[in-house]
Design a protein around this motif. Sequence first.
Motif, mmCIF file in Angstrom:
data_model
loop_
_atom_site.group_PDB
_atom_site.id
_atom_site.type_symbol
_atom_site.label_atom_id
_atom_site.label_comp_id
_atom_site.label_asym_id
_atom_site.label_seq_id
_atom_site.Cartn_x
_atom_site.Cartn_y
_atom_site.Cartn_z
ATOM 1 N N ALA A 146 0.842 -1.198 0.000
ATOM 2 C CA ALA A 146 0.000 0.000 0.000
ATOM 3 C C ALA A 146 0.875 1.244 0.000
ATOM 4 O O ALA A 146 1.899 1.299 0.686
ATOM 5 N N HIS A 147 0.472 2.239 -0.772
ATOM 6 C CA HIS A 147 1.178 3.509 -0.768
ATOM 7 C C HIS A 147 0.623 4.440 0.302
ATOM 8 O O HIS A 147 1.337 5.318 0.801
ATOM 9 N N LYS A 148 -0.662 4.226 0.633
ATOM 10 C CA LYS A 148 -1.336 5.074 1.623
ATOM 11 C C LYS A 148 -2.266 4.206 2.463
ATOM 12 O O LYS A 148 -2.630 3.090 2.065
ATOM 13 N N THR A 149 -2.674 4.728 3.588
ATOM 14 C CA THR A 149 -3.706 4.070 4.399
ATOM 15 C C THR A 149 -4.731 5.105 4.835
ATOM 16 O O THR A 149 -4.426 6.305 4.930
ATOM 17 N N LEU A 150 -5.953 4.621 5.078
ATOM 18 C CA LEU A 150 -7.015 5.456 5.640
ATOM 19 C C LEU A 150 -7.616 4.715 6.824
ATOM 20 O O LEU A 150 -7.854 3.507 6.747
ATOM 21 N N ASN A 151 -7.872 5.439 7.885
ATOM 22 C CA ASN A 151 -8.495 4.847 9.065
ATOM 23 C C ASN A 151 -9.982 4.661 8.788
ATOM 24 O O ASN A 151 -10.731 5.634 8.689
ATOM 25 N N SER A 152 -10.405 3.414 8.678
ATOM 26 C CA SER A 152 -11.795 3.123 8.317
ATOM 27 C C SER A 152 -12.777 3.484 9.417
ATOM 28 O O SER A 152 -13.990 3.517 9.180
ATOM 29 N N ARG A 153 -12.279 3.764 10.613
ATOM 30 C CA ARG A 153 -13.169 4.136 11.721
ATOM 31 C C ARG A 153 -13.233 5.647 11.933
ATOM 32 O O ARG A 153 -13.899 6.119 12.846
ATOM 33 N N ASP A 154 -12.535 6.388 11.092
ATOM 34 C CA ASP A 154 -12.499 7.846 11.212
ATOM 35 C C ASP A 154 -13.368 8.462 10.120
ATOM 36 O O ASP A 154 -12.986 8.482 8.939
ATOM 37 N N GLU A 155 -14.547 8.945 10.503
ATOM 38 C CA GLU A 155 -15.475 9.509 9.515
ATOM 39 C C GLU A 155 -14.854 10.694 8.782
ATOM 40 O O GLU A 155 -15.117 10.911 7.603
ATOM 41 N N GLY A 156 -14.015 11.433 9.502
ATOM 42 C CA GLY A 156 -13.367 12.587 8.883
ATOM 43 C C GLY A 156 -12.434 12.178 7.764
ATOM 44 O O GLY A 156 -12.393 12.828 6.706
ATOM 45 N N GLU A 157 -11.683 11.095 7.967
ATOM 46 C CA GLU A 157 -10.772 10.622 6.922
ATOM 47 C C GLU A 157 -11.548 10.109 5.716
ATOM 48 O O GLU A 157 -11.148 10.331 4.565
ATOM 49 N N LEU A 158 -12.655 9.427 5.977
ATOM 50 C CA LEU A 158 -13.467 8.937 4.862
ATOM 51 C C LEU A 158 -14.041 10.104 4.057
ATOM 52 O O LEU A 158 -14.032 10.097 2.829
ATOM 53 N N LYS A 159 -14.549 11.106 4.752
ATOM 54 C CA LYS A 159 -15.097 12.267 4.052
ATOM 55 C C LYS A 159 -14.008 13.009 3.288
ATOM 56 O O LYS A 159 -14.226 13.507 2.182
ATOM 57 N N GLY A 160 -12.823 13.063 3.858
ATOM 58 C CA GLY A 160 -11.715 13.744 3.210
ATOM 59 C C GLY A 160 -11.229 13.048 1.952
ATOM 60 O O GLY A 160 -10.551 13.658 1.121
ATOM 61 N N ALA A 161 -11.598 11.761 1.807
ATOM 62 C CA ALA A 161 -11.182 10.988 0.634
ATOM 63 C C ALA A 161 -12.237 10.984 -0.460
ATOM 64 O O ALA A 161 -12.139 10.207 -1.422
ATOM 65 N N ALA A 162 -13.227 11.848 -0.358
ATOM 66 C CA ALA A 162 -14.305 11.882 -1.354
ATOM 67 C C ALA A 162 -13.741 12.023 -2.762
ATOM 68 O O ALA A 162 -12.846 12.829 -3.006
ATOM 69 N N GLY A 163 -14.269 11.201 -3.675
ATOM 70 C CA GLY A 163 -13.879 11.285 -5.078
ATOM 71 C C GLY A 163 -12.459 10.843 -5.373
ATOM 72 O O GLY A 163 -11.873 11.285 -6.365
ATOM 73 N N SER A 164 -11.905 9.925 -4.560
ATOM 74 C CA SER A 164 -10.492 9.567 -4.691
ATOM 75 C C SER A 164 -10.200 8.348 -5.557
ATOM 76 O O SER A 164 -9.157 8.269 -6.201
ATOM 77 N N PHE A 165 -11.105 7.359 -5.582
ATOM 78 C CA PHE A 165 -10.719 6.049 -6.085
ATOM 79 C C PHE A 165 -11.477 5.632 -7.348
ATOM 80 O O PHE A 165 -12.673 5.864 -7.481
ATOM 81 N N ASP A 166 -10.729 4.984 -8.236
ATOM 82 C CA ASP A 166 -11.345 4.390 -9.427
ATOM 83 C C ASP A 166 -12.035 3.075 -9.076
ATOM 84 O O ASP A 166 -13.030 2.706 -9.701
ATOM 85 N N MET A 167 -11.499 2.372 -8.098
ATOM 86 C CA MET A 167 -12.082 1.096 -7.677
ATOM 87 C C MET A 167 -11.785 0.876 -6.201
ATOM 88 O O MET A 167 -10.717 1.244 -5.710
ATOM 89 N N ILE A 168 -12.748 0.290 -5.518
ATOM 90 C CA ILE A 168 -12.547 -0.214 -4.164
ATOM 91 C C ILE A 168 -12.861 -1.699 -4.201
ATOM 92 O O ILE A 168 -13.916 -2.112 -4.703
ATOM 93 N N ILE A 169 -11.940 -2.513 -3.703
ATOM 94 C CA ILE A 169 -12.159 -3.952 -3.609
ATOM 95 C C ILE A 169 -12.420 -4.296 -2.150
ATOM 96 O O ILE A 169 -11.556 -4.075 -1.293
#
Length: 341
Positions: free
Chosen positions: A209-232
Amino acid sequence: MIKAFAADTAKGELKPFEYEVGELGSQEVEIEVHYCGVCHSDISMLDNEWGMTQYPFVPGHEVAGLIKQVGAEVNHLKVGDRVGLGWQSGYCNHCENCMSGDHNLCGTAEMTIVGRHGGFADHVRAQASSVVKLPDDIHMADAGPLFCGGVTVYNPMKQFDLKPTAKVAVIGIGGLGHMALQFLNSWGCEVTAFTSTEEKRKEAIALGAHKTLNSRDEGELKGAAGSFDMIISTVNVSLNWEAYINTLKAKGRLHFVGAVLEPIQVGVFPLMMGQRSISASPVGSPSTISQMLEFTARHQIKPQVELFQKDQINDAINHVREGKARYRAVIQFKATSDNSA
């Protein structure tokens, strides 16, 4: 006579079990099992979570071993070949899906541990078309998990023509997810791991992984809006899927390879307005498995395995059941002189 390990009841202990086999079919092969991985699907079947287990039940669908017998009509495999067998062990070979190379979508595909005895045994039989040769650079101890978990995460990369410039995130850094990170990194993608602990964050980075996001942090999830072409997603539990959908780019895809049993609750508008998609896929076809193995060998990708001996078979089952495997448990059924990489 095949010597195996079977359970008599749901959640039962595996005990020595023998069963007779008749004459080898003309399109079948018999594999001498050297190693077999323990997949969470083995646990689900052992516990009859899916309501289709027949007892006595012999688990095991991540087989690596040697061809011991070949049927009269088999000409692409020979005695002594190093091979693997995964979730599927036979196909009709004449339906539209099979004729298109999508054997894994065959409506009458045989499952290695559904209605038949699997690979927790000294030998296992399968239709030759479902058995794939191992490249020389892959050790049999590492091979088994590739035939289920490995191809399961590789398959959507191929099916959706994933570009090496894509930004891809993985949910669940476990048995499947730890291989997904390696595949995606070697594919050329920018890879993000959704994690919830510092330990997993460090492991995810080490795995590719080049980056990580805390899946329990709503702020981090919101901050990643529009980031990914695919989520597996490799998990089998329900999450706040709309929060993850919002991290997709326009035309992004949330793809499931983990078997979530509960209905997926999402609104249509977040999908519609960004032309996003939700999809899922099973294991791959034999041709996809073969391609995946070549890719694995070329990029020196290896599942992280914990090795158990066959007299520790119930310990291995419990290790996986309790979520302690880092990241795949593999049982050695036969002492081997396999000197491959």
